[in-house]
Design a protein around this motif. Sequence first.
Motif, PDB file in Angstrom:
ATOM      1  N   ASP A  38      55.098  63.647  37.952  1.00 47.82           N
ATOM      2  CA  ASP A  38      53.985  63.107  38.793  1.00 47.82           C
ATOM      3  C   ASP A  38      54.366  61.703  38.582  1.00 47.82           C
ATOM      4  OD1 ASP A  38      51.807  61.805  40.815  1.00 47.82           O
ATOM      5  OD2 ASP A  38      50.809  61.892  39.513  1.00 47.82           O
ATOM      6  N   LEU A  39      54.767  61.218  39.503  1.00 44.61           N
ATOM      7  CA  LEU A  39      54.794  59.140  39.873  1.00 44.61           C
ATOM      8  C   LEU A  39      54.126  58.787  38.395  1.00 44.61           C
ATOM      9  CD1 LEU A  39      55.478  58.814  43.647  1.00 44.61           C
ATOM     10  CD2 LEU A  39      57.436  59.545  42.365  1.00 44.61           C
ATOM     11  N   PRO A  40      54.591  57.480  38.289  1.00 43.38           N
ATOM     12  CA  PRO A  40      54.711  56.468  37.721  1.00 43.38           C
ATOM     13  C   PRO A  40      52.768  56.150  37.801  1.00 43.38           C
ATOM     14  CG  PRO A  40      56.462  55.977  37.813  1.00 43.38           C
ATOM     15  CD  PRO A  40      56.283  57.145  38.618  1.00 43.38           C
ATOM     16  N   ASN A  41      51.640  56.442  39.041  1.00 44.64           N
ATOM     17  CA  ASN A  41      50.721  55.863  39.206  1.00 44.64           C
ATOM     18  C   ASN A  41      50.256  56.408  39.078  1.00 44.64           C
ATOM     19  OD1 ASN A  41      52.241  56.034  40.960  1.00 44.64           O
ATOM     20  ND2 ASN A  41      51.403  53.985  41.395  1.00 44.64           N
ATOM     21  N   ASN A  42      50.481  58.308  38.900  1.00 42.98           N
ATOM     22  CA  ASN A  42      49.755  59.435  39.050  1.00 42.98           C
ATOM     23  C   ASN A  42      49.544  59.561  40.913  1.00 42.98           C
ATOM     24  OD1 ASN A  42      49.800  60.658  36.740  1.00 42.98           O
ATOM     25  ND2 ASN A  42      47.672  59.056  35.891  1.00 42.98           N
ATOM     26  N   SER A  43      50.180  59.040  41.832  1.00 43.38           N
ATOM     27  CA  SER A  43      50.556  58.563  43.584  1.00 43.38           C
ATOM     28  C   SER A  43      51.340  60.243  43.770  1.00 43.38           C
ATOM     29  CB  SER A  43      50.248  57.642  43.170  1.00 43.38           C
ATOM     30  OG  SER A  43      52.339  57.637  43.381  1.00 43.38           O
ATOM     31  N   MET A  44      51.713  61.141  43.097  1.00 43.59           N
ATOM     32  CA  MET A  44      52.803  61.951  43.781  1.00 43.59           C
ATOM     33  C   MET A  44      51.405  63.327  44.123  1.00 43.59           C
ATOM     34  SD  MET A  44      56.054  63.591  43.452  1.00 43.59           S
ATOM     35  CE  MET A  44      55.789  64.344  41.514  1.00 43.59           C
ATOM     36  N   ASP A  45      51.536  63.402  45.353  1.00 44.95           N
ATOM     37  CA  ASP A  45      50.619  64.743  46.067  1.00 44.95           C
ATOM     38  C   ASP A  45      51.518  65.975  45.193  1.00 44.95           C
ATOM     39  OD1 ASP A  45      48.394  63.289  46.748  1.00 44.95           O
ATOM     40  OD2 ASP A  45      48.843  62.919  48.858  1.00 44.95           O
ATOM     41  N   ALA A  46      52.558  66.340  46.153  1.00 42.28           N
ATOM     42  CA  ALA A  46      53.331  67.443  46.478  1.00 42.28           C
ATOM     43  C   ALA A  46      54.849  66.907  46.108  1.00 42.28           C
ATOM     44  CB  ALA A  46      52.712  68.671  47.098  1.00 42.28           C
ATOM     45  N   MET A  47      56.047  67.992  45.557  1.00 43.01           N
ATOM     46  CA  MET A  47      56.523  67.544  45.663  1.00 43.01           C
ATOM     47  C   MET A  47      57.143  68.918  46.449  1.00 43.01           C
ATOM     48  SD  MET A  47      60.310  67.768  42.448  1.00 43.01           S
ATOM     49  CE  MET A  47      59.663  66.232  42.259  1.00 43.01           C
ATOM     50  N   PHE A 121      69.788  72.056  45.941  1.00 47.93           N
ATOM     51  CA  PHE A 121      68.289  71.535  46.247  1.00 47.93           C
ATOM     52  C   PHE A 121      67.996  70.267  46.715  1.00 47.93           C
ATOM     53  CE2 PHE A 121      68.001  74.890  42.746  1.00 47.93           C
ATOM     54  CZ  PHE A 121      67.771  75.854  43.167  1.00 47.93           C
ATOM     55  N   TRP A 122      67.236  70.282  47.754  1.00 52.42           N
ATOM     56  CA  TRP A 122      66.795  68.732  48.136  1.00 52.42           C
ATOM     57  C   TRP A 122      65.364  68.532  47.727  1.00 52.42           C
ATOM     58  CZ3 TRP A 122      69.904  72.567  50.027  1.00 52.42           C
ATOM     59  CH2 TRP A 122      71.689  71.437  50.468  1.00 52.42           C
ATOM     60  N   LYS A 123      65.083  68.096  47.211  1.00 53.65           N
ATOM     61  CA  LYS A 123      63.433  66.825  46.535  1.00 53.65           C
ATOM     62  C   LYS A 123      63.240  66.206  47.255  1.00 53.65           C
ATOM     63  CE  LYS A 123      64.758  69.367  42.344  1.00 53.65           C
ATOM     64  NZ  LYS A 123      64.864  68.640  41.040  1.00 53.65           N
ATOM     65  N   ARG A 124      61.899  66.252  47.948  1.00 52.83           N
ATOM     66  CA  ARG A 124      61.116  65.395  48.626  1.00 52.83           C
ATOM     67  C   ARG A 124      59.675  64.967  48.021  1.00 52.83           C
ATOM     68  NH1 ARG A 124      60.648  66.368  54.649  1.00 52.83           N
ATOM     69  NH2 ARG A 124      59.463  68.392  53.794  1.00 52.83           N
ATOM     70  N   GLU A 125      59.502  63.928  47.262  1.00 48.12           N
ATOM     71  CA  GLU A 125      58.635  63.692  47.277  1.00 48.12           C
ATOM     72  C   GLU A 125      57.156  62.858  48.164  1.00 48.12           C
ATOM     73  OE1 GLU A 125      60.068  61.792  42.646  1.00 48.12           O
ATOM     74  OE2 GLU A 125      59.005  60.216  43.923  1.00 48.12           O
ATOM     75  N   ILE A 126      56.370  63.118  47.910  1.00 54.56           N
ATOM     76  CA  ILE A 126      54.590  63.540  48.839  1.00 54.56           C
ATOM     77  C   ILE A 126      53.813  62.676  48.207  1.00 54.56           C
ATOM     78  CG2 ILE A 126      53.633  64.834  50.347  1.00 54.56           C
ATOM     79  CD1 ILE A 126      55.103  66.528  50.752  1.00 54.56           C
ATOM     80  N   SER A 127      53.195  61.261  49.008  1.00 53.81           N
ATOM     81  CA  SER A 127      52.161  61.018  48.296  1.00 53.81           C
ATOM     82  C   SER A 127      51.876  60.312  49.383  1.00 53.81           C
ATOM     83  CB  SER A 127      53.155  59.761  47.379  1.00 53.81           C
ATOM     84  OG  SER A 127      53.320  58.629  48.121  1.00 53.81           O
ATOM     85  N   ALA A 128      50.394  59.029  48.921  1.00 47.53           N
ATOM     86  CA  ALA A 128      49.372  58.843  50.015  1.00 47.53           C
ATOM     87  C   ALA A 128      50.850  58.081  51.216  1.00 47.53           C
ATOM     88  CB  ALA A 128      48.700  58.452  49.496  1.00 47.53           C
TER      89      ALA A 128
END
Length: 147
Positions: A38-47, A121-128
């Motif tokens: 997860d991102l440092p402040n628990n803000s990632m919804d998905a990768m 691989f290509w990775k995308r972090e998705i957050s609010a």
Amino acid sequence: MRISVQHEPFDLGVESTAFATGHSDMGAIVTFTGIVRDLPNNSMDAMEIEHYPGMTEKAIEAMAEDAKTRFSLGDVLVIHRHGRLQPGEMIMMVATAARHRKDAFEAATFLMDYLKSRAPFWKREISATGEVWVESKDEDEVALARW
């Protein structure tokens, strides 16, 4: 040797046991499992992880063959998932079998460094707050350069 790029989750216990079975001529088996962090402040919804089928498997297979030769491995397993993954889900697994533990550990580290830096691989972090493509990091390049 088995390389699997898959959407489905894998069972770490089943995969580890299956890999270890039948390697009575090997003195060491090393496994590593990567988890979506997860991102440092628990803000990632998905990768989301994208790849080109066929090309990705061939690239990983070539690196696994290199590892087998370089470290005198008896066997290699690489599983890497793609698609939408949640923080805490298993993203990948590397297993190496060698006659001696040093070779098994070094080969696993070599493969993990390669997967992190060079596997297609290509990775995308998705957050609010939006979506961000994950860029390579200097420390990953430094880790790969030692090989």
